[in-house]
Design an enzyme around this catalytic site. Structure first.
Site, PDB file in Angstrom:
ATOM      1  N   THR A 171       0.854  -1.183   0.000  1.00 54.71           N
ATOM      2  CA  THR A 171       0.000   0.000   0.000  1.00 54.71           C
ATOM      3  C   THR A 171       0.892   1.235   0.000  1.00 54.71           C
ATOM      4  O   THR A 171       1.918   1.278   0.676  1.00 54.71           O
ATOM      5  CB  THR A 171      -1.012   0.007   1.174  1.00 54.71           C
ATOM      6  N   CYS A 214      -3.062   8.035   7.358  1.00 53.59           N
ATOM      7  CA  CYS A 214      -3.651   6.690   7.341  1.00 53.59           C
ATOM      8  C   CYS A 214      -2.693   5.695   8.000  1.00 53.59           C
ATOM      9  O   CYS A 214      -1.497   5.948   8.099  1.00 53.59           O
ATOM     10  CB  CYS A 214      -3.922   6.238   5.911  1.00 53.59           C
ATOM     11  N   HIS A 260      -5.571  -0.871   4.759  1.00 51.92           N
ATOM     12  CA  HIS A 260      -5.230   0.556   4.707  1.00 51.92           C
ATOM     13  C   HIS A 260      -6.380   1.341   5.348  1.00 51.92           C
ATOM     14  O   HIS A 260      -7.417   1.557   4.732  1.00 51.92           O
ATOM     15  CB  HIS A 260      -5.031   0.983   3.249  1.00 51.92           C
TER      16      HIS A 260
END
Length: 159
Positions: A21, A27, A44
């Site tokens: 990711t 995040c 994620h």
């Protein structure tokens, strides 16, 4: 083979797949690895808490709903929750200026909620690379369980 995980999403894979990711700012990426099966997942997470929102929500977007969802999916594939090795990356403070720490501390809130959910579920958090103010890329190697973290500024570490 490489599987890419978008924002508010997750992917499962088994050896020799790598799951990646990109763009982890505030995040948080959470990896799950079952060594016996060489099975892994990467989630994620965008926000900490789904209870502040109404309507039809994507559970992968939130720490409180995404982590349990991924664990259930891994268990469907034969993983034992007690064997899962969990690693966490991201949660940077991407905003600066007056009030940024109190108003826009999404990264820190994501980290805190992930830790709470992981502990509440009795999962083993074995490594983390969190906080700071730089974006990261996270790569889970399902052959080994190693997570490679690439931090903006050409810093690479394996956790």
């Amino acid at each position: 083979m490489e599987l890419q995980v978008g924002i508010a999403d997750y992917k499962l894979g088994s050896s020799p797949v790598k799951i990646v990711t990109y763009g982890l700012g505030s995040c948080v990426g959470v990896s799950f690895y079952e060594p016996r099966l060489k099975l892994g997942a990467l989630l994620h997470i965008m926000l900490p808490d789904s209870t502040q929102f109404s309507g039809k929500l994507k559970p992968e977007k939130f720490a409180d709903t995404g982590i349990p969802l991924v664990v259930r999916e891994l268990e469907k594939q034969g993983a034992r929750k007690s064997s899962l090795e969990v690693k966490m990356v991201g949660g940077a403070q991407m905003f600066s200026g007056p009030g940024a720490q109190t108003v826009m501390n999404i990264g820190e809130r994501n980290i805190e909620m992930c830790r709470k959910v992981i502990a509440r579920m009795g999962l083993k958090l074995v490594a983390e690379d969190v906080g700071g103010n730089k974006g990261r890329t996270m790569i889970l190697d399902t052959a080994t369980g190693n997570v490679t973290v690439k931090i903006i500024g050409n810093i690479v570490k394996v956790i």
